[in-house]
Design a protein around this motif. Structure first.
Motif, PDB file in Angstrom:
ATOM      1  N   TRP A 152       0.873  -1.184   0.000  1.00  0.00           N
ATOM      2  CA  TRP A 152       0.000   0.000   0.000  1.00  0.00           C
ATOM      3  C   TRP A 152       0.906   1.229   0.000  1.00  0.00           C
ATOM      4  CZ3 TRP A 152      -5.592  -0.244   1.428  1.00  0.00           C
ATOM      5  CH2 TRP A 152      -6.227   0.996   1.241  1.00  0.00           C
ATOM      6  N   GLY A 153       0.913   1.928  -1.119  1.00  0.00           N
ATOM      7  CA  GLY A 153       1.737   3.123  -1.271  1.00  0.00           C
ATOM      8  C   GLY A 153       2.616   3.020  -2.501  1.00  0.00           C
ATOM      9  N   GLY A 154       2.220   3.719  -3.573  1.00  0.00           N
ATOM     10  CA  GLY A 154       2.940   3.621  -4.840  1.00  0.00           C
ATOM     11  C   GLY A 154       3.935   4.739  -5.072  1.00  0.00           C
ATOM     12  N   ALA A 155       4.420   5.360  -3.984  1.00  0.00           N
ATOM     13  CA  ALA A 155       5.435   6.408  -4.124  1.00  0.00           C
ATOM     14  C   ALA A 155       6.828   5.780  -3.970  1.00  0.00           C
ATOM     15  CB  ALA A 155       5.188   7.506  -3.102  1.00  0.00           C
ATOM     16  N   SER A 156       7.800   6.596  -3.638  1.00  0.00           N
ATOM     17  CA  SER A 156       9.190   6.143  -3.654  1.00  0.00           C
ATOM     18  C   SER A 156       9.461   5.006  -2.683  1.00  0.00           C
ATOM     19  CB  SER A 156      10.119   7.319  -3.346  1.00  0.00           C
ATOM     20  OG  SER A 156      10.033   8.299  -4.355  1.00  0.00           O
ATOM     21  N   LYS A 157       8.838   5.026  -1.502  1.00  0.00           N
ATOM     22  CA  LYS A 157       9.035   3.923  -0.552  1.00  0.00           C
ATOM     23  C   LYS A 157       8.605   2.596  -1.187  1.00  0.00           C
ATOM     24  CE  LYS A 157       8.030   6.799   3.547  1.00  0.00           C
ATOM     25  NZ  LYS A 157       9.175   6.630   4.450  1.00  0.00           N
ATOM     26  N   ALA A 162       9.716  -2.645  -3.337  1.00  0.00           N
ATOM     27  CA  ALA A 162       9.415  -3.659  -4.363  1.00  0.00           C
ATOM     28  C   ALA A 162      10.675  -4.089  -5.096  1.00  0.00           C
ATOM     29  CB  ALA A 162       8.381  -3.119  -5.346  1.00  0.00           C
ATOM     30  N   LEU A 163      11.538  -3.143  -5.434  1.00  0.00           N
ATOM     31  CA  LEU A 163      12.786  -3.472  -6.131  1.00  0.00           C
ATOM     32  C   LEU A 163      13.680  -4.364  -5.274  1.00  0.00           C
ATOM     33  CD1 LEU A 163      13.667  -0.039  -7.765  1.00  0.00           C
ATOM     34  CD2 LEU A 163      13.309  -2.185  -8.995  1.00  0.00           C
ATOM     35  N   LEU A 164      13.809  -4.026  -3.989  1.00  0.00           N
ATOM     36  CA  LEU A 164      14.682  -4.804  -3.107  1.00  0.00           C
ATOM     37  C   LEU A 164      14.138  -6.214  -2.889  1.00  0.00           C
ATOM     38  CD1 LEU A 164      15.524  -2.037  -0.482  1.00  0.00           C
ATOM     39  CD2 LEU A 164      17.078  -3.014  -2.187  1.00  0.00           C
ATOM     40  N   ILE A 165      12.830  -6.314  -2.696  1.00  0.00           N
ATOM     41  CA  ILE A 165      12.232  -7.633  -2.509  1.00  0.00           C
ATOM     42  C   ILE A 165      12.357  -8.468  -3.775  1.00  0.00           C
ATOM     43  CG2 ILE A 165      10.042  -8.852  -2.171  1.00  0.00           C
ATOM     44  CD1 ILE A 165      11.266  -7.797   0.408  1.00  0.00           C
ATOM     45  N   GLN A 166      12.104  -7.848  -4.923  1.00  0.00           N
ATOM     46  CA  GLN A 166      12.179  -8.592  -6.177  1.00  0.00           C
ATOM     47  C   GLN A 166      13.609  -9.033  -6.473  1.00  0.00           C
ATOM     48  OE1 GLN A 166       9.174  -9.314  -7.839  1.00  0.00           O
ATOM     49  NE2 GLN A 166      10.567 -10.876  -8.618  1.00  0.00           N
ATOM     50  N   SER A 167      14.592  -8.238  -6.029  1.00  0.00           N
ATOM     51  CA  SER A 167      15.995  -8.625  -6.250  1.00  0.00           C
ATOM     52  C   SER A 167      16.333  -9.893  -5.472  1.00  0.00           C
ATOM     53  CB  SER A 167      16.926  -7.487  -5.834  1.00  0.00           C
ATOM     54  OG  SER A 167      16.948  -7.320  -4.423  1.00  0.00           O
ATOM     55  N   LEU A 168      15.670 -10.124  -4.336  1.00  0.00           N
ATOM     56  CA  LEU A 168      15.877 -11.353  -3.574  1.00  0.00           C
ATOM     57  C   LEU A 168      15.086 -12.508  -4.159  1.00  0.00           C
ATOM     58  CD1 LEU A 168      15.774 -10.025   0.114  1.00  0.00           C
ATOM     59  CD2 LEU A 168      17.781 -10.574  -1.265  1.00  0.00           C
ATOM     60  N   SER A 187      -3.974   2.329 -12.574  1.00  0.00           N
ATOM     61  CA  SER A 187      -3.864   1.821 -13.955  1.00  0.00           C
ATOM     62  C   SER A 187      -2.490   2.087 -14.544  1.00  0.00           C
ATOM     63  CB  SER A 187      -4.947   2.408 -14.873  1.00  0.00           C
ATOM     64  OG  SER A 187      -6.242   2.054 -14.392  1.00  0.00           O
ATOM     65  N   CYS A 188      -1.548   2.548 -13.706  1.00  0.00           N
ATOM     66  CA  CYS A 188      -0.157   2.674 -14.126  1.00  0.00           C
ATOM     67  C   CYS A 188       0.644   1.551 -13.469  1.00  0.00           C
ATOM     68  CB  CYS A 188       0.407   4.045 -13.744  1.00  0.00           C
ATOM     69  SG  CYS A 188      -0.415   5.436 -14.570  1.00  0.00           S
ATOM     70  N   PHE A 189       1.973   1.607 -13.599  1.00  0.00           N
ATOM     71  CA  PHE A 189       2.816   0.530 -13.113  1.00  0.00           C
ATOM     72  C   PHE A 189       4.043   1.098 -12.413  1.00  0.00           C
ATOM     73  CE2 PHE A 189       0.443  -0.870 -16.766  1.00  0.00           C
ATOM     74  CZ  PHE A 189      -0.029  -2.127 -16.407  1.00  0.00           C
ATOM     75  N   LEU A 190       4.543   0.357 -11.423  1.00  0.00           N
ATOM     76  CA  LEU A 190       5.806   0.760 -10.808  1.00  0.00           C
ATOM     77  C   LEU A 190       6.948   0.560 -11.800  1.00  0.00           C
ATOM     78  CD1 LEU A 190       5.959  -0.551  -7.121  1.00  0.00           C
ATOM     79  CD2 LEU A 190       5.062   1.597  -7.998  1.00  0.00           C
ATOM     80  N   PRO A 191       7.963   1.419 -11.766  1.00  0.00           N
ATOM     81  CA  PRO A 191       9.108   1.233 -12.658  1.00  0.00           C
ATOM     82  C   PRO A 191       9.876  -0.041 -12.310  1.00  0.00           C
ATOM     83  CG  PRO A 191       9.558   2.971 -11.061  1.00  0.00           C
ATOM     84  CD  PRO A 191       8.115   2.621 -10.917  1.00  0.00           C
ATOM     85  N   VAL A 192      10.420  -0.665 -13.332  1.00  0.00           N
ATOM     86  CA  VAL A 192      11.286  -1.847 -13.273  1.00  0.00           C
ATOM     87  C   VAL A 192      10.510  -3.106 -12.875  1.00  0.00           C
ATOM     88  CG1 VAL A 192      13.414  -2.876 -12.386  1.00  0.00           C
ATOM     89  CG2 VAL A 192      13.263  -0.398 -12.676  1.00  0.00           C
ATOM     90  N   THR A 193       9.872  -3.122 -11.699  1.00  0.00           N
ATOM     91  CA  THR A 193       9.133  -4.321 -11.307  1.00  0.00           C
ATOM     92  C   THR A 193       7.862  -4.495 -12.120  1.00  0.00           C
ATOM     93  OG1 THR A 193       7.930  -3.133  -9.568  1.00  0.00           O
ATOM     94  CG2 THR A 193       9.997  -4.216  -8.933  1.00  0.00           C
ATOM     95  N   GLY A 194       7.305  -3.387 -12.622  1.00  0.00           N
ATOM     96  CA  GLY A 194       6.093  -3.466 -13.429  1.00  0.00           C
ATOM     97  C   GLY A 194       4.845  -3.820 -12.658  1.00  0.00           C
ATOM     98  N   LEU A 195       4.875  -3.701 -11.340  1.00  0.00           N
ATOM     99  CA  LEU A 195       3.681  -4.028 -10.551  1.00  0.00           C
ATOM    100  C   LEU A 195       2.549  -3.055 -10.872  1.00  0.00           C
ATOM    101  CD1 LEU A 195       5.284  -4.748  -7.059  1.00  0.00           C
ATOM    102  CD2 LEU A 195       4.207  -6.418  -8.591  1.00  0.00           C
ATOM    103  N   PRO A 196       1.343  -3.551 -11.118  1.00  0.00           N
ATOM    104  CA  PRO A 196       0.214  -2.656 -11.406  1.00  0.00           C
ATOM    105  C   PRO A 196      -0.195  -1.876 -10.164  1.00  0.00           C
ATOM    106  CG  PRO A 196      -0.548  -4.913 -11.223  1.00  0.00           C
ATOM    107  CD  PRO A 196       0.952  -4.975 -11.169  1.00  0.00           C
ATOM    108  N   ILE A 197      -0.563  -0.619 -10.363  1.00  0.00           N
ATOM    109  CA  ILE A 197      -1.058   0.237  -9.281  1.00  0.00           C
ATOM    110  C   ILE A 197      -2.573   0.278  -9.396  1.00  0.00           C
ATOM    111  CG2 ILE A 197      -0.952   2.517  -8.219  1.00  0.00           C
ATOM    112  CD1 ILE A 197       1.753   2.896  -9.593  1.00  0.00           C
ATOM    113  N   VAL A 198      -3.245  -0.080  -8.297  1.00  0.00           N
ATOM    114  CA  VAL A 198      -4.699  -0.237  -8.350  1.00  0.00           C
ATOM    115  C   VAL A 198      -5.359   0.478  -7.179  1.00  0.00           C
ATOM    116  CG1 VAL A 198      -4.437  -2.488  -9.485  1.00  0.00           C
ATOM    117  CG2 VAL A 198      -4.710  -2.379  -6.997  1.00  0.00           C
ATOM    118  N   SER A 199      -6.652   0.632  -7.275  1.00  0.00           N
ATOM    119  CA  SER A 199      -7.446   1.201  -6.186  1.00  0.00           C
ATOM    120  C   SER A 199      -7.680   0.142  -5.113  1.00  0.00           C
ATOM    121  CB  SER A 199      -8.792   1.685  -6.718  1.00  0.00           C
ATOM    122  OG  SER A 199      -9.568   0.568  -7.130  1.00  0.00           O
ATOM    123  N   PRO A 200      -8.080   0.556  -3.903  1.00  0.00           N
ATOM    124  CA  PRO A 200      -8.430  -0.451  -2.894  1.00  0.00           C
ATOM    125  C   PRO A 200      -9.529  -1.398  -3.357  1.00  0.00           C
ATOM    126  CG  PRO A 200      -8.165   1.706  -1.874  1.00  0.00           C
ATOM    127  CD  PRO A 200      -8.102   1.924  -3.355  1.00  0.00           C
TER     128      PRO A 200
END
Length: 240
Positions: A152-157, A162-168, A187-200
């Motif tokens: 929960w939270g699609g900003a820099s944190k 997501a990047l650190l977890i995916q690297s593991l 309806s957008c995506f996080l950079p690199v991991t490509g995780l979709p950003i969605v509403s609750p």
């Protein structure tokens, strides 16, 4: 600047500036009398280290500061600074004025005049940050058996976590999506991991069973929202 100006305010800017000496010099040049104050708000590096908030180190920030670092910087330009924690300690609010006797040579204030240094925080962070990250990775792997997991939270944190977890995790997908209330991000995506950003609402439809909240300041608000939605998800937060 009008003579009657009594406040110069800079919020969440200094951490994005590469040439911080130039920036501090520019700000201090505006403080031409002791009635005029400089306000600076920026993340508190001591809080990040103390809470092992590894997700708070991200590329947009050229540098991070402690109360002592800010006071040292401003003292070089003839200013006295007082800092207090805000935003539940994650940020620090600095109020600076012209020093009674500005150093003519631009030398920093004496150590006794500055906030205390906390070198032990950095040592503790080095010893615990990697272990903390691996614990979160193991938690996510274990919770995957109960159903999909969302941040929960699609900003820099969220991007950094997501990047650190995916690297593991490697090629094995471990997160389903990212929840964010900002409709411009949905309806957008996080950079690199490509995780979709969605509403609750969409996350509930995806049957998310575990929610990891990126900022604990919003934990109670999110729990209330999820409860009102009659959504039986487990909710945990970083840095509680």
């Amino acid at each position: 600047m009008p003579e009657e100006t009594n406040i110069v305010c800079s919020r969440h800017t200094i951490e994005h500036i590469a040439d911080v000496q130039m920036f501090a010099r520019s700000l201090s040049s505006l403080i031409t009398n002791r009635e005029r104050k400089l306000f600076i708000e920026t993340p508190d590096m001591d809080w990040i280290l103390d809470h092992v908030a590894f997700q708070d180190f991200f590329y947009e920030h050229c540098a991070l500061y402690t109360p002592r670092a800010i006071a040292t910087l401003l003292a070089q330009y003839g200013m006295t600074a007082k800092t207090r924690p805000v935003y539940f300690g994650q940020y620090m609010w600095t109020e600076a004025t012209l020093a009674e006797a500005s150093p003519a040579d631009g030398s920093p204030a004496a150590p006794s005049q500055l906030p205390a240094a906390n070198p032990e925080l950095a040592d503790a962070y080095r010893q615990t940050s990697e272990r903390s990250l691996h614990k979160w990775h193991e938690f996510i792997k274990d919770r995957s058996a109960a159903g999909p997991i969302a941040l929960w939270g699609g900003a820099s944190k969220g991007v950094t976590f997501a990047l650190l977890i995916q690297s593991l995790a490697g090629q094995e997908p471990c997160l389903d999506c990212v929840i964010d209330l900002n409709e411009a991000k949905q309806s957008c995506f996080l950079p690199v991991t490509g995780l979709p950003i969605v509403s609750p609402e969409t996350a509930r439809q995806r049957q998310i069973s575990t929610i990891i909240v990126m900022n604990p300041n919003y934990l109670d608000e999110i729990r209330d929202m999820v409860e009102r939605m009659d959504w039986p998800a487990r909710i945990v937060a970083l840095n509680e």
